[in-house]
Motif scaffolding. Structure first.
Motif, PDB file in Angstrom:
ATOM      1  N   PRO A 164      41.433 -13.709  23.969  1.00  0.00           N
ATOM      2  CA  PRO A 164      41.407 -14.810  22.993  1.00  0.00           C
ATOM      3  C   PRO A 164      40.010 -15.088  22.451  1.00  0.00           C
ATOM      4  O   PRO A 164      39.827 -16.024  21.686  1.00  0.00           O
ATOM      5  CB  PRO A 164      41.911 -15.999  23.825  1.00  0.00           C
ATOM      6  CG  PRO A 164      41.366 -15.726  25.188  1.00  0.00           C
ATOM      7  CD  PRO A 164      41.371 -14.222  25.356  1.00  0.00           C
ATOM      8  N   LEU A 165      38.999 -14.301  22.858  1.00  0.00           N
ATOM      9  CA  LEU A 165      37.616 -14.614  22.506  1.00  0.00           C
ATOM     10  C   LEU A 165      37.385 -14.617  20.998  1.00  0.00           C
ATOM     11  O   LEU A 165      36.586 -15.404  20.496  1.00  0.00           O
ATOM     12  CB  LEU A 165      36.668 -13.610  23.174  1.00  0.00           C
ATOM     13  CG  LEU A 165      36.656 -13.613  24.703  1.00  0.00           C
ATOM     14  CD1 LEU A 165      35.642 -12.620  25.229  1.00  0.00           C
ATOM     15  CD2 LEU A 165      36.355 -15.016  25.226  1.00  0.00           C
ATOM     16  N   SER A 166      38.079 -13.737  20.277  1.00  0.00           N
ATOM     17  CA  SER A 166      37.864 -13.661  18.831  1.00  0.00           C
ATOM     18  C   SER A 166      38.331 -14.921  18.116  1.00  0.00           C
ATOM     19  O   SER A 166      37.925 -15.171  16.975  1.00  0.00           O
ATOM     20  CB  SER A 166      38.587 -12.434  18.255  1.00  0.00           C
ATOM     21  OG  SER A 166      39.982 -12.523  18.494  1.00  0.00           O
ATOM     22  N   ARG A 167      39.167 -15.729  18.772  1.00  0.00           N
ATOM     23  CA  ARG A 167      39.689 -16.950  18.147  1.00  0.00           C
ATOM     24  C   ARG A 167      38.857 -18.183  18.496  1.00  0.00           C
ATOM     25  O   ARG A 167      39.128 -19.265  17.998  1.00  0.00           O
ATOM     26  CB  ARG A 167      41.142 -17.156  18.561  1.00  0.00           C
ATOM     27  CG  ARG A 167      42.070 -16.031  18.113  1.00  0.00           C
ATOM     28  CD  ARG A 167      43.530 -16.390  18.326  1.00  0.00           C
ATOM     29  NE  ARG A 167      43.864 -16.510  19.733  1.00  0.00           N
ATOM     30  CZ  ARG A 167      44.275 -15.498  20.493  1.00  0.00           C
ATOM     31  NH1 ARG A 167      44.379 -14.289  19.961  1.00  0.00           N
ATOM     32  NH2 ARG A 167      44.583 -15.676  21.766  1.00  0.00           N
ATOM     33  N   LEU A 168      37.867 -17.995  19.377  1.00  0.00           N
ATOM     34  CA  LEU A 168      37.013 -19.118  19.755  1.00  0.00           C
ATOM     35  C   LEU A 168      35.862 -19.284  18.777  1.00  0.00           C
ATOM     36  O   LEU A 168      35.505 -18.353  18.052  1.00  0.00           O
ATOM     37  CB  LEU A 168      36.468 -18.905  21.167  1.00  0.00           C
ATOM     38  CG  LEU A 168      37.499 -18.782  22.293  1.00  0.00           C
ATOM     39  CD1 LEU A 168      36.798 -18.509  23.615  1.00  0.00           C
ATOM     40  CD2 LEU A 168      38.353 -20.040  22.389  1.00  0.00           C
ATOM     41  N   ARG A 169      35.283 -20.467  18.758  1.00  0.00           N
ATOM     42  CA  ARG A 169      34.124 -20.708  17.905  1.00  0.00           C
ATOM     43  C   ARG A 169      32.968 -19.831  18.367  1.00  0.00           C
ATOM     44  O   ARG A 169      32.835 -19.498  19.544  1.00  0.00           O
ATOM     45  CB  ARG A 169      33.730 -22.187  17.943  1.00  0.00           C
ATOM     46  CG  ARG A 169      34.750 -23.095  17.276  1.00  0.00           C
ATOM     47  CD  ARG A 169      34.267 -24.529  17.257  1.00  0.00           C
ATOM     48  NE  ARG A 169      35.214 -25.411  16.596  1.00  0.00           N
ATOM     49  CZ  ARG A 169      35.237 -25.622  15.283  1.00  0.00           C
ATOM     50  NH1 ARG A 169      34.344 -25.006  14.509  1.00  0.00           N
ATOM     51  NH2 ARG A 169      36.114 -26.440  14.752  1.00  0.00           N
ATOM     52  N   TYR A 170      32.082 -19.510  17.426  1.00  0.00           N
ATOM     53  CA  TYR A 170      31.043 -18.520  17.689  1.00  0.00           C
ATOM     54  C   TYR A 170      30.185 -18.825  18.909  1.00  0.00           C
ATOM     55  O   TYR A 170      30.033 -17.943  19.767  1.00  0.00           O
ATOM     56  CB  TYR A 170      30.154 -18.338  16.459  1.00  0.00           C
ATOM     57  CG  TYR A 170      28.919 -17.522  16.756  1.00  0.00           C
ATOM     58  CD1 TYR A 170      29.012 -16.147  16.974  1.00  0.00           C
ATOM     59  CD2 TYR A 170      27.671 -18.128  16.876  1.00  0.00           C
ATOM     60  CE1 TYR A 170      27.896 -15.396  17.286  1.00  0.00           C
ATOM     61  CE2 TYR A 170      26.549 -17.380  17.187  1.00  0.00           C
ATOM     62  CZ  TYR A 170      26.663 -16.012  17.378  1.00  0.00           C
ATOM     63  OH  TYR A 170      25.561 -15.287  17.693  1.00  0.00           O
ATOM     64  N   PRO A 171      29.607 -20.008  19.047  1.00  0.00           N
ATOM     65  CA  PRO A 171      28.720 -20.197  20.207  1.00  0.00           C
ATOM     66  C   PRO A 171      29.425 -19.963  21.534  1.00  0.00           C
ATOM     67  O   PRO A 171      28.866 -19.373  22.453  1.00  0.00           O
ATOM     68  CB  PRO A 171      28.245 -21.646  20.064  1.00  0.00           C
ATOM     69  CG  PRO A 171      28.448 -21.980  18.630  1.00  0.00           C
ATOM     70  CD  PRO A 171      29.671 -21.237  18.221  1.00  0.00           C
TER      71      PRO A 171
END
Length: 332
Positions: A25-32
Motif C-alpha cells: 500500500p506504500l504507493s497510496r500513502l502520502r510522500y513523506p
C-alpha cells in the motif's frame, strides 16, 4: 540414500506466501510517510561513501542508545532485571545501518528471526532446566549448540536468516543473566528489534533507501498476474492432452507442447534421438519435463509443467520420451 521428492528439494516458502501477501500500500500513502517506509518512485540516487559512513555512525549510535534508554527507563522492563542491552543487538546494528541493501537486514529477517529464535531458545533452555541444577550447568554448552543449530534451520526454511538472532539465541542458554529472564526474553527481544527497525526507517531513508522490501523481493501483484496466466496455460495444455489421448488408439503418457512455428510443420517431419530443433519444444513425460537449453521459465511456469507431469503419472505408466530436447526442469 534415495532421491528426495522434487517438492522437498526445491522447497521455497515464498512460493506459498506470495499468492496470499497483499499488494504493497506504500504507493497510496502520502510522500513523506511512504518515503520513510522505503518507497521510491524512481531509482535511488548514489550516495558517496563518506556520507554512507556518516549515516552509519549516526544510525548505529541512535539505534543502540534508543534500546538502552528504553530498557533503563521502563519500570516494567527494569522489574525483570534485564541487562543494559542484549549483546546481539550490536551485531544487528551493523547490519541495519551499514549493509542496508543486504537481504539479511530487511524487516522480514530482522523481526521474524528474533521472534523465531527467542521462542526456540527459551523453549529448549527450559527443557534443559528440568535437569538437576548442577547437571544443567554442565550441559549449557550442549543446549547452546542445539539452539543455534535449530534456529539456523528454521531461519533457512522461512528465509529469515539474520545472524544476530542466532547470537541472541545462544546467549539464552549460555548466559545466566539472559536465561534467568525465561519467557520474558521474548517480549524484551521483540521490543529491541522493533526499536532497531523504527530507528533504521528514520535514519536510513534520509539519503539512502531502506528497506528494499518488507516481506518478499517479488512483487505480489505481478506474481499473481503471472500465476493467473500460468493457470490459463495449464488449462489449455490439459485440453490438448485430452484431445491427443482421445485421438490415439492407445493412451499416450507424453505430450509435447510446441510453439506456433512447430505446429506449422508438415506431418512428414519428425525428430530423431538426440536432435534439437531451432524452434524448440517442451516434452512432458511421467518421469521428467524436458525443454530447449536456451529456454527459461519462471517458478510459476515450472509448477504448471510439474502439474502436467504429475497428471500424466496418475493416468498410467508413460513411454520413454524418444526425443531429447535439452535440460530437465529438475536441473533448472
Amino acid at each position: 540414500m534415495g532421491h528426495l521428492p522434487a517438492w522437498i528439494c526445491g522447497f521455497d516458502i515464498d512460493r506459498y506466501l506470495v499468492p496470499v501477501i497483499p499488494a504493497s500500500p506504500l504507493s497510496r500513502l502520502r510522500y513523506p510517510i511512504a518515503h520513510f517506509l522505503g518507497y521510491r518512485v524512481g531509482p535511488q540516487h548514489h550516495v558517496c561513501e563518506p556520507l554512507v559512513w556518516f549515516w552509519t555512525f549516526i544510525g548505529t549510535f541512535c539505534g543502540i542508545a534508543l534500546i538502552e534508554g528504553v530498557y533503563r527507563a521502563s519500570a516494567p522492563l527494569q522489574s525483570l532485571h534485564p541487562p543494559i542491552i542484549i549483546g546481539s543487538f550490536g551485531a544487528a546494528a551493523i547490519l541495519e545501518y551499514n549493509t542496508v541493501a543486504s537481504p539479511l537486514a530487511q524487516p522480514r529477517n530482522l523481526i521474524f528471526s528474533h521472534a523465531f529464535c527467542s521462542v526456540i531458545a527459551v523453549g529448549i533452555t527450559k527443557l534443559f532446566a528440568l535437569l538437576p541444577h548442577d547437571r544443567f550447568e554442565d550441559l549449557r554448552w550442549l543446549a547452546g549448540a542445539i539452539i543455534v543449530a535449530t534456529c539456523s534451520v528454521v531461519m533457512s526454511i522461512t528465509k529469515t536468516v539474520h545472524p544476530p538472532a542466532g547470537a541472541m539465541a545462544l546467549l539464552a542458554a549460555t548466559s545466566p543473566q539472559i536465561s534467568n529472564l525465561g519467557w520474558n526474553l521474548v517480549p524484551l527481544v521483540m521490543i529491541g528489534a522493533a526499536l532497531m527497525l523504527g530507528n533504521a526507517l528514520a535514519i536510513n531513508n534520509i539519503q539512502r533507501q531502506f528497506p528494499l522490501f518488507w516481506m518478499t523481493p517479488v512483487d505480489p501483484h505481478e506474481a499473481r498476474r503471472k500465476l493467473r496466466g500460468s493457470a490459463a496455460h495449464l488449462e489449455d495444455s490439459e485440453n490438448k492432452v485430452s484431445s491427443a489421448s482421445s485421438s490415439q488408439e492407445s493412451p499416450s503418457s507424453q505430450v509435447s507442447i510446441k510453439n506456433s512455428a512447430q505446429e506449422k510443420r508438415t506431418s512428414g517431419e519428425h525428430h530423431t534421438e538426440g536432435s534439437h530443433t531451432s524452434n524448440g519444444a517442451i516434452c512432458i513425460s511421467r518421469n521428467a519435463v524436458k525443454m530447449p537449453h536456451e529456454f527459461e521459465v519462471s517458478d510459476f511456469e515450472k509448477e504448471v509443467l510439474e502439474s502436467l507431469r504429475l497428471r500424466l503419472g496418475e493416468e498410467g505408466r508413460s513411454r520413454h520420451c524418444r526425443t531429447s530436447f535439452g535440460t530437465s526442469i529438475t536441473d533448472l
